[in-house]
Design a protein around this motif. Structure first.
Motif, PDB file in Angstrom:
ATOM      1  N   PHE A 173       0.819  -1.211   0.000  1.00 27.08           N
ATOM      2  CA  PHE A 173       0.000   0.000   0.000  1.00 27.08           C
ATOM      3  C   PHE A 173       0.859   1.270   0.000  1.00 27.08           C
ATOM      4  CE2 PHE A 173      -3.396  -2.866   1.738  1.00 27.08           C
ATOM      5  CZ  PHE A 173      -4.194  -2.808   0.609  1.00 27.08           C
ATOM      6  N   SER A 174       2.005   1.227   0.653  1.00 27.89           N
ATOM      7  CA  SER A 174       2.920   2.377   0.614  1.00 27.89           C
ATOM      8  C   SER A 174       3.450   2.576  -0.803  1.00 27.89           C
ATOM      9  CB  SER A 174       4.085   2.172   1.577  1.00 27.89           C
ATOM     10  OG  SER A 174       3.647   2.059   2.894  1.00 27.89           O
ATOM     11  N   GLY A 206       3.914   9.991  -6.463  1.00 27.98           N
ATOM     12  CA  GLY A 206       5.295  10.260  -6.851  1.00 27.98           C
ATOM     13  C   GLY A 206       6.125  10.891  -5.744  1.00 27.98           C
ATOM     14  N   THR A 207       5.632  10.852  -4.515  1.00 29.87           N
ATOM     15  CA  THR A 207       6.313  11.459  -3.378  1.00 29.87           C
ATOM     16  C   THR A 207       7.471  10.588  -2.912  1.00 29.87           C
ATOM     17  OG1 THR A 207       4.189  12.368  -2.690  1.00 29.87           O
ATOM     18  CG2 THR A 207       5.963  12.396  -1.067  1.00 29.87           C
ATOM     19  N   ARG A 208       8.660  11.208  -2.792  1.00 35.05           N
ATOM     20  CA  ARG A 208       9.843  10.457  -2.345  1.00 35.05           C
ATOM     21  C   ARG A 208       9.663   9.896  -0.942  1.00 35.05           C
ATOM     22  NH1 ARG A 208      15.245  13.611  -2.865  1.00 35.05           N
ATOM     23  NH2 ARG A 208      14.351  14.306  -0.910  1.00 35.05           N
ATOM     24  N   ALA A 209       8.937  10.610  -0.105  1.00 32.09           N
ATOM     25  CA  ALA A 209       8.722  10.152   1.271  1.00 32.09           C
ATOM     26  C   ALA A 209       7.965   8.826   1.302  1.00 32.09           C
ATOM     27  CB  ALA A 209       7.975  11.203   2.075  1.00 32.09           C
ATOM     28  N   LEU A 210       6.973   8.681   0.436  1.00 25.47           N
ATOM     29  CA  LEU A 210       6.222   7.428   0.395  1.00 25.47           C
ATOM     30  C   LEU A 210       7.064   6.300  -0.180  1.00 25.47           C
ATOM     31  CD1 LEU A 210       2.684   8.678  -0.654  1.00 25.47           C
ATOM     32  CD2 LEU A 210       3.371   7.678   1.533  1.00 25.47           C
ATOM     33  N   ARG A 211       7.952   6.619  -1.109  1.00 26.90           N
ATOM     34  CA  ARG A 211       8.870   5.603  -1.632  1.00 26.90           C
ATOM     35  C   ARG A 211       9.794   5.126  -0.519  1.00 26.90           C
ATOM     36  NH1 ARG A 211      12.680   7.701  -6.008  1.00 26.90           N
ATOM     37  NH2 ARG A 211      13.606   8.630  -4.161  1.00 26.90           N
ATOM     38  N   ALA A 212      10.337   6.051   0.253  1.00 25.83           N
ATOM     39  CA  ALA A 212      11.213   5.679   1.369  1.00 25.83           C
ATOM     40  C   ALA A 212      10.443   4.879   2.420  1.00 25.83           C
ATOM     41  CB  ALA A 212      11.835   6.927   1.986  1.00 25.83           C
ATOM     42  N   LEU A 213       9.201   5.247   2.662  1.00 28.02           N
ATOM     43  CA  LEU A 213       8.377   4.511   3.612  1.00 28.02           C
ATOM     44  C   LEU A 213       8.192   3.065   3.146  1.00 28.02           C
ATOM     45  CD1 LEU A 213       6.618   4.804   6.211  1.00 28.02           C
ATOM     46  CD2 LEU A 213       4.693   5.224   4.664  1.00 28.02           C
ATOM     47  N   SER A 268      12.009   8.884   5.938  1.00 26.12           N
ATOM     48  CA  SER A 268      10.810   9.197   5.144  1.00 26.12           C
ATOM     49  C   SER A 268       9.944  10.263   5.807  1.00 26.12           C
ATOM     50  CB  SER A 268       9.993   7.922   4.890  1.00 26.12           C
ATOM     51  OG  SER A 268       9.222   7.565   6.017  1.00 26.12           O
ATOM     52  N   LEU A 269      10.017  10.368   7.131  1.00 25.41           N
ATOM     53  CA  LEU A 269       9.230  11.375   7.829  1.00 25.41           C
ATOM     54  C   LEU A 269       9.771  12.778   7.609  1.00 25.41           C
ATOM     55  CD1 LEU A 269       8.641   9.458  11.162  1.00 25.41           C
ATOM     56  CD2 LEU A 269       7.018   9.787   9.300  1.00 25.41           C
ATOM     57  N   TYR A 270      11.035  12.881   7.212  1.00 23.89           N
ATOM     58  CA  TYR A 270      11.663  14.188   7.004  1.00 23.89           C
ATOM     59  C   TYR A 270      11.910  14.509   5.536  1.00 23.89           C
ATOM     60  CZ  TYR A 270      12.310  14.211  11.999  1.00 23.89           C
ATOM     61  OH  TYR A 270      12.085  14.206  13.355  1.00 23.89           O
ATOM     62  N   ALA A 271      11.687  13.535   4.650  1.00 22.65           N
ATOM     63  CA  ALA A 271      11.915  13.757   3.220  1.00 22.65           C
ATOM     64  C   ALA A 271      10.842  14.684   2.663  1.00 22.65           C
ATOM     65  CB  ALA A 271      11.913  12.435   2.467  1.00 22.65           C
ATOM     66  N   ASP A 272      11.229  15.459   1.690  1.00 21.53           N
ATOM     67  CA  ASP A 272      10.272  16.383   1.049  1.00 21.53           C
ATOM     68  C   ASP A 272       9.497  15.682  -0.027  1.00 21.53           C
ATOM     69  OD1 ASP A 272      10.983  18.520   2.623  1.00 21.53           O
ATOM     70  OD2 ASP A 272      12.580  19.129   1.257  1.00 21.53           O
TER      71      ASP A 272
END
Length: 97
Positions: free
Chosen positions: A31-32, A40-47, A93-97
């Motif tokens: 789901f992440s 396309g958010t990098r934070a969700l990719r890192a998550l 991922s919590l700090y990524a833009d």
């Protein structure tokens, strides 16, 4: 004194819990990753990567002693190390833009 083997009931419990972690971790990772593809958010990719690493750690740590015959302590160490790395990626991922 450290134990190198587990009783049958402990081994069964490990298999049941690790299977649950694999299923739930796989769903969270899926789901992440799906959310990342939509936004396309990098934070969700890192998550997604972080949860994937944690899930992989649980899988490897839980199966190493059963499949490869390594000690239970080594399996726990592998699980803990990958959990640490996964949580580090999730924290990022919590700090990524």
């Amino acid at each position: 004194m450290p134990h190198t083997t587990a009783s049958a009931s402990i081994a069964t419990g490990i298999v049941v819990v690790k299977t649950g972690i694999l299923v739930l971790g796989g769903l969270i990772t899926y789901f992440s990753l799906k959310a990342y593809r939509n936004t396309g958010t990098r934070a969700l990719r890192a998550l997604a990567v972080g949860f994937g690493i944690i899930t992989l750690g649980a899988l490897l740590g839980g199966t190493m002693d059963f499949i490869l015959g390594v000690s239970l302590a080594t399996g726990i160490l592998i699980d803990a190390a990958l959990t640490f790395v996964g949580f580090a990626v999730i924290t990022y991922s919590l700090y990524a833009d």
